[in-house]
Design a protein around this motif. Structure first.
Motif, PDB file in Angstrom:
ATOM      1  N   GLU A 237       0.863  -1.192   0.086  1.00  0.00           N
ATOM      2  CA  GLU A 237      -0.084  -0.047   0.011  1.00  0.00           C
ATOM      3  C   GLU A 237       0.881   1.220   0.091  1.00  0.00           C
ATOM      4  O   GLU A 237       0.545   2.231  -0.981  1.00  0.00           O
ATOM      5  CB  GLU A 237      -0.930   0.120   1.053  1.00  0.00           C
ATOM      6  CG  GLU A 237      -1.900  -1.091   1.320  1.00  0.00           C
ATOM      7  CD  GLU A 237      -2.921  -1.295   2.406  1.00  0.00           C
ATOM      8  OE1 GLU A 237      -2.520  -0.672   3.315  1.00  0.00           O
ATOM      9  OE2 GLU A 237      -3.796  -1.851   2.403  1.00  0.00           O
ATOM     10  N   HIS A 238       1.831   1.437   0.736  1.00  0.00           N
ATOM     11  CA  HIS A 238       2.943   2.331   0.724  1.00  0.00           C
ATOM     12  C   HIS A 238       3.539   2.452  -0.626  1.00  0.00           C
ATOM     13  O   HIS A 238       3.631   3.846  -1.053  1.00  0.00           O
ATOM     14  CB  HIS A 238       3.968   2.089   1.650  1.00  0.00           C
ATOM     15  CG  HIS A 238       4.903   3.021   1.791  1.00  0.00           C
ATOM     16  ND1 HIS A 238       4.858   4.282   2.319  1.00  0.00           N
ATOM     17  CD2 HIS A 238       6.386   3.127   1.649  1.00  0.00           C
ATOM     18  CE1 HIS A 238       6.069   5.099   2.183  1.00  0.00           C
ATOM     19  NE2 HIS A 238       7.012   4.389   1.627  1.00  0.00           N
TER      20      HIS A 238
ATOM     21  N   GLU B   4       0.951   4.295  -2.865  1.00  0.00           N
ATOM     22  CA  GLU B   4       0.669   5.592  -2.550  1.00  0.00           C
ATOM     23  C   GLU B   4       1.813   6.350  -2.962  1.00  0.00           C
ATOM     24  O   GLU B   4       1.655   7.565  -3.515  1.00  0.00           O
ATOM     25  CB  GLU B   4       0.634   5.819  -0.924  1.00  0.00           C
ATOM     26  CG  GLU B   4       0.362   7.368  -0.463  1.00  0.00           C
ATOM     27  CD  GLU B   4       0.060   7.490   1.062  1.00  0.00           C
ATOM     28  OE1 GLU B   4      -0.258   8.584   1.222  1.00  0.00           O
ATOM     29  OE2 GLU B   4      -0.080   6.507   1.621  1.00  0.00           O
TER      30      GLU B   4
ATOM     31  N   GLU C 298       1.225   7.032  -6.541  1.00  0.00           N
ATOM     32  CA  GLU C 298       0.202   7.828  -6.951  1.00  0.00           C
ATOM     33  C   GLU C 298       0.555   9.274  -6.650  1.00  0.00           C
ATOM     34  O   GLU C 298       0.050  10.366  -7.386  1.00  0.00           O
ATOM     35  CB  GLU C 298      -1.195   7.630  -5.965  1.00  0.00           C
ATOM     36  CG  GLU C 298      -2.177   8.422  -5.940  1.00  0.00           C
ATOM     37  CD  GLU C 298      -3.344   8.091  -5.137  1.00  0.00           C
ATOM     38  OE1 GLU C 298      -4.243   8.639  -5.167  1.00  0.00           O
ATOM     39  OE2 GLU C 298      -3.395   7.185  -4.391  1.00  0.00           O
ATOM     40  N   ARG C 299       1.476   9.604  -5.536  1.00  0.00           N
ATOM     41  CA  ARG C 299       1.897  10.972  -5.317  1.00  0.00           C
ATOM     42  C   ARG C 299       3.128  11.544  -6.258  1.00  0.00           C
ATOM     43  O   ARG C 299       3.602  12.397  -6.197  1.00  0.00           O
ATOM     44  CB  ARG C 299       2.204  10.973  -3.910  1.00  0.00           C
ATOM     45  CG  ARG C 299       1.140  10.753  -2.886  1.00  0.00           C
ATOM     46  CD  ARG C 299       1.335  11.053  -1.629  1.00  0.00           C
ATOM     47  NE  ARG C 299       2.155  12.420  -1.328  1.00  0.00           N
ATOM     48  CZ  ARG C 299       2.463  12.759   0.004  1.00  0.00           C
ATOM     49  NH1 ARG C 299       2.457  11.763   1.024  1.00  0.00           N
ATOM     50  NH2 ARG C 299       2.901  13.894   0.102  1.00  0.00           N
TER      51      ARG C 299
END
Length: 244
Positions: free
Chosen positions: A153-154, A157, A160-161
């Protein structure tokens, strides 16, 4: 407009293993602290094509390539290289297979095996922080749930960023290792001095306190140690003086 930071990058750039958010401890991987007050004005390595994060690791065939845990010195195999995505100017890093953890005094062979797994986990995690995909980092070889899900999940993220990190190689020193059958715990000091997180949304780069006490839990699965949980303690007094 992409953020720019001015700094020299030497060797590999290591993934901050700093937690998102503040507090005395936590068990979430780091480098995502958008509220960090310590921002650094400087100029980031990057690339004009950096909006296409599909760069795969490639091998550096330079005859001057040396092994320091990255490649195979005895066979002359060079360390693979990777062009970091999202940055304004091209920045190529060497990908380490292992980020060696300095053992504590009188470490046994079995304890050394635990620390080797932690070093390989650290190296794979730093690749994710540099922009290597979760799948290409190879981190799945060294983790199991719940840590596996947390790291996946990290990584999503970060992608995505459009965030990557730059900085000098991490240093890690073992304070203790405890083994009880097929479970183990280790406490290490982690030094990420010089690390800067560069977001892709144009906001200012940021850095966090460089020292962490890392408490890791491992389980032995089919004869191999796997990292099941990682907690970072912000009381860094056990690390004082270690990296000076």
């Amino acid at each position: 407009m992409r953020a720019r930071i001015r700094m020299a990058v030497t060797g590999c750039i290591l993934a901050p293993f700093v937690l998102a958010g503040c507090g005395s401890s936590g068990d979430e991987p780091a480098g995502l602290d958008a509220t960090d007050d310590t921002s650094t004005a400087a100029e980031t390595p990057g690339s004009d094509d950096a909006n296409n994060p599909d760069e795969s690791p490639t091998s550096d065939t330079s005859p001057d390539a040396e092994d320091d845990g990255d490649g195979d010195a005895s066979s002359g195999t060079p360390a693979p290289t990777f062009t970091q995505p999202y940055l304004e100017e091209e920045n190529v890093v060497e990908l380490r297979d292992i980020a060696p953890v300095e053992p504590h005094d009188d470490a046994t062979d079995e304890e050394a095996e635990v620390l080797e797994t932690l070093g390989r986990y650290t190296a794979a995690f730093e690749q994710i922080m540099w922009g290597v995909s979760f799948e290409d980092s190879g981190i799945e070889e060294y983790v199991i749930d719940p840590n596996l899900t947390t790291v996946r999940e990290h990584a999503a993220e970060l992608e995505e960023r459009e965030m990557v990190s730059v900085g000098p190689p991490v240093e890690e020193v073992a304070l203790s290792v405890n083994i009880d059958g097929d479970t183990a715990s280790a406490e290490t000091c982690l030094n990420t001095r010089g690390w800067i997180d560069v977001p892709g949304d144009g906001s200012a780069p940021s850095s966090a306190d460089p020292l962490r006490v890392v408490q890791s839990e491992l389980e032995r699965v089919d004869g191999e140690w796997k990292v099941s949980r990682v907690v970072h303690d912000y009381d860094v007094s056990p690390c004082e003086g270690i990296f000076e």
